[in-house]
Design an enzyme around this catalytic site. Structure first.
Site, PDB file in Angstrom:
ATOM      1  N   LYS A 179       0.809  -1.198   0.036  1.00  0.00           N
ATOM      2  CA  LYS A 179       0.123  -0.083   0.085  1.00  0.00           C
ATOM      3  C   LYS A 179       0.706   1.273   0.056  1.00  0.00           C
ATOM      4  O   LYS A 179       0.552   2.410  -0.309  1.00  0.00           O
ATOM      5  CB  LYS A 179      -0.840  -0.073   0.952  1.00  0.00           C
TER       6      LYS A 179
HETATM    7  C1  LIG Z   1      -4.677  -4.222   1.612  1.00  0.00           C
HETATM    8  C2  LIG Z   1      -3.870  -5.717   1.367  1.00  0.00           C
HETATM    9  C3  LIG Z   1      -4.275  -6.544   0.525  1.00  0.00           C
HETATM   10  C4  LIG Z   1      -5.504  -6.591  -0.210  1.00  0.00           C
HETATM   11  O1  LIG Z   1      -5.145  -5.848  -1.500  1.00  0.00           O
HETATM   12  P1  LIG Z   1      -6.461  -5.182  -2.230  1.00  0.00           P
HETATM   13  O2  LIG Z   1      -6.042  -4.193  -3.075  1.00  0.00           O
HETATM   14  O3  LIG Z   1      -7.529  -4.516  -1.139  1.00  0.00           O
HETATM   15  O4  LIG Z   1      -7.382  -6.300  -2.745  1.00  0.00           O
HETATM   16  C5  LIG Z   1      -3.588  -7.863   0.526  1.00  0.00           C
HETATM   17  N1  LIG Z   1      -2.263  -7.993   1.467  1.00  0.00           N
HETATM   18  C6  LIG Z   1      -2.078  -6.953   2.153  1.00  0.00           C
HETATM   19  C7  LIG Z   1      -0.867  -7.115   2.953  1.00  0.00           C
HETATM   20  C8  LIG Z   1      -2.842  -5.781   2.181  1.00  0.00           C
HETATM   21  O5  LIG Z   1      -2.267  -4.631   3.111  1.00  0.00           O
END
Ligand SMILES: *Cc1c(COP(=O)(O)O)cnc(C)c1O
Length: 438
Positions: free
Chosen positions: A107
């Protein structure tokens, strides 16, 4: 770039409006009207390019009409300032490590790039931009970190008291300055509800400039397309055939970005949406009927989503055609037991430590190999560093995980957050009275 709402394809808006508003008032999601096809030369050069070089080229083709080239270069250099190496863990099985950013989760890509784009779009404004974000953990820490000390912008992170991990709370609530952490007596859903109420409240919006930073914001998806190209670029040339990606999925922002990369010309053969038991997408792919569910808690908690917000974007990309979507995308879900076993198996066989989310991605890739007899190589995304989930991971591998430097630093700092009842009137009063939000 011009964009439209998935609920109204006729009204076009600018990138600036889409980024600052986040979500259209009609409850749809913003989609780019067209995707640039990258030139042939770009694909010929791809294998020798670095992540910032690739990011700049794609950034230019997507944002070139809205942001000057020098600014795009500056944004890429300050936001995408960490690597995403492709690591081979077994024969024709590669992991794309997306956890080398400051909060150790993928993220960071979206949050950091979004912060620079927003800062650029408000640079001539005399008002502060205030970003409200509800978090169950990872989003809050990435957004807080990505916007720390970005001029002209405040971030208010609402997190549920006692329901985020100690590490996550440290990452959210120890920065200070323009990052305001609020510990809400309630659940994640309560936090999300408070944010939504604030975003549509007339009094608050009249007095303050507000927006949100969830993956409904298109500016988070743009930088996530970059690493699909970079992952592909790093494959040895003879293995650039029938390339498949396994994406551990929750709200589907990551997967949407991959499908967008394909639309821009990246030759990906298939994707798989790998989920935990929150399996609405695999169920949809199987039956062609979408049904949201109440989410259940798992050890890959960032994917505990029962009504994924980017699903509307994926359907829109495929003109709402189930068969067309199934041509590019498969789905599979795995329970906690299987996830734990994958962590143990990969450590024992390959000496590689997965986090619970990456483990779901690994299982997805193996499933895809079995289903598609003609494919035996691929990439799965590792979305978080295993040190973020020490309890789960260490129990499987029987050894302790070294804590990365960036994490160690925040662990030593003191948490400072505002405790708040789950009551909109309290949040409203706070937003209206504190002059920082002017
Ligand atoms: C947010 C997140 C996901 C999921 O990603 P999306 O884009 O919401 O599908 C998977 N793994 C981790 C570690 C995350 O923080």
């Amino acid at each position: 770039m011009r964009l439209y709402s998935t609920k109204d394809p006729n009204e076009l808006i600018t990138l600036r409006e889409a980024v600052l508003q986040g979500m259209p008032l009609d409850n749809g999601l913003y989609m780019p009207l067209e995707f640039p096809r990258l030139p042939l030369q770009f694909f010929l050069d791809l294998s020798g390019m670095t992540l910032p070089e690739i990011s700049f080229e794609i950034g230019k083709s997507l944002l070139g009409d809205d942001v000057p080239e020098t600014e795009i270069r500056r944004m890429v250099e300050s936001a995408i300032n960490f690597d995403a190496p492709l690591v081979k863990i077994a024969e024709k099985t590669y992991v794309l490590e997306l956890f080398h950013g400051p909060t150790l989760a993928f993220k960071d890509f979206g949050a950091r790039f979004m912060s620079h784009l927003m800062a650029y779009f408000i640079k001539d404004s005399d008002r502060k931009l205030n970003i409200l974000v509800a978090t169950s953990g990872d989003t809050g820490s990435a957004v807080a970190n990505g916007f720390f000390r970005i001029p002209g912008i405040n971030v208010v992170v609402l997190y549920p008291s006692g329901k985020v991990s100690r590490i996550q709370e440290k990452q959210i609530a120890t920065l200070g300055e323009n990052i305001i952490a609020i510990e809400v007596t309630g659940t994640f859903d309560d936090c999300q509800q408070l944010v939504k109420q604030a975003l549509i409240d007339n009094d608050v919006n009249h007095k303050r400039m507000l927006t949100s930073a969830n993956s409904i914001n298109i500016s988070r998806l743009i930088p996530q397309t970059f690493y699909y190209f970079y992952g592909y670029a790093q494959l040895p040339n003879p293995e650039k055939k029938k390339v498949v990606f396994s994406v551990p999925s929750g709200n589907l922002g990551n997967l949407t970005a991959g499908l967008m990369a394909k639309r821009m010309g990246l030759p990906i053969y298939k994707f798989i949406a790998a989920t935990n038991v929150n399996d609405v997408v695999p169920c949809y792919l199987e039956r062609g009927v979408f049904k949201s569910k109440t989410s259940v808690q798992t050890i890959s908690n960032a994917m505990d989503v029962g009504n994924p917000s980017n699903f509307a974007r994926i359907q829109n990309l495929y003109d709402y055609s189930w068969p067309r979507l199934c041509g590019d995308l498969m789905g599979a879900s795995f329970n906690d037991q299987q996830t734990r076993e994958a962590i143990r198996e990969v450590y024992e066989k390959h000496k590689y430590i997965l986090d619970p989310h990456g483990a779901v991605g690994y299982l997805g890739l193996k499933f895809l190999f079995e289903e598609l007899g003609d494919v035996d190589q691929g990439i799965f995304l590792e979305t978080a560093h295993p040190a973020k989930f020490p309890e789960v991971v260490e129990a499987e591998i029987n050894t302790s995980i070294p804590i990365p430097e960036s994490l160690r630093k925040s662990l030593n700092k003191k948490v400072s957050s505002i405790k708040m009842e789950n009551q909109f009137s309290v949040l409203k009063e706070f937003l209206l009275s504190d002059s920082r939000f002017n």
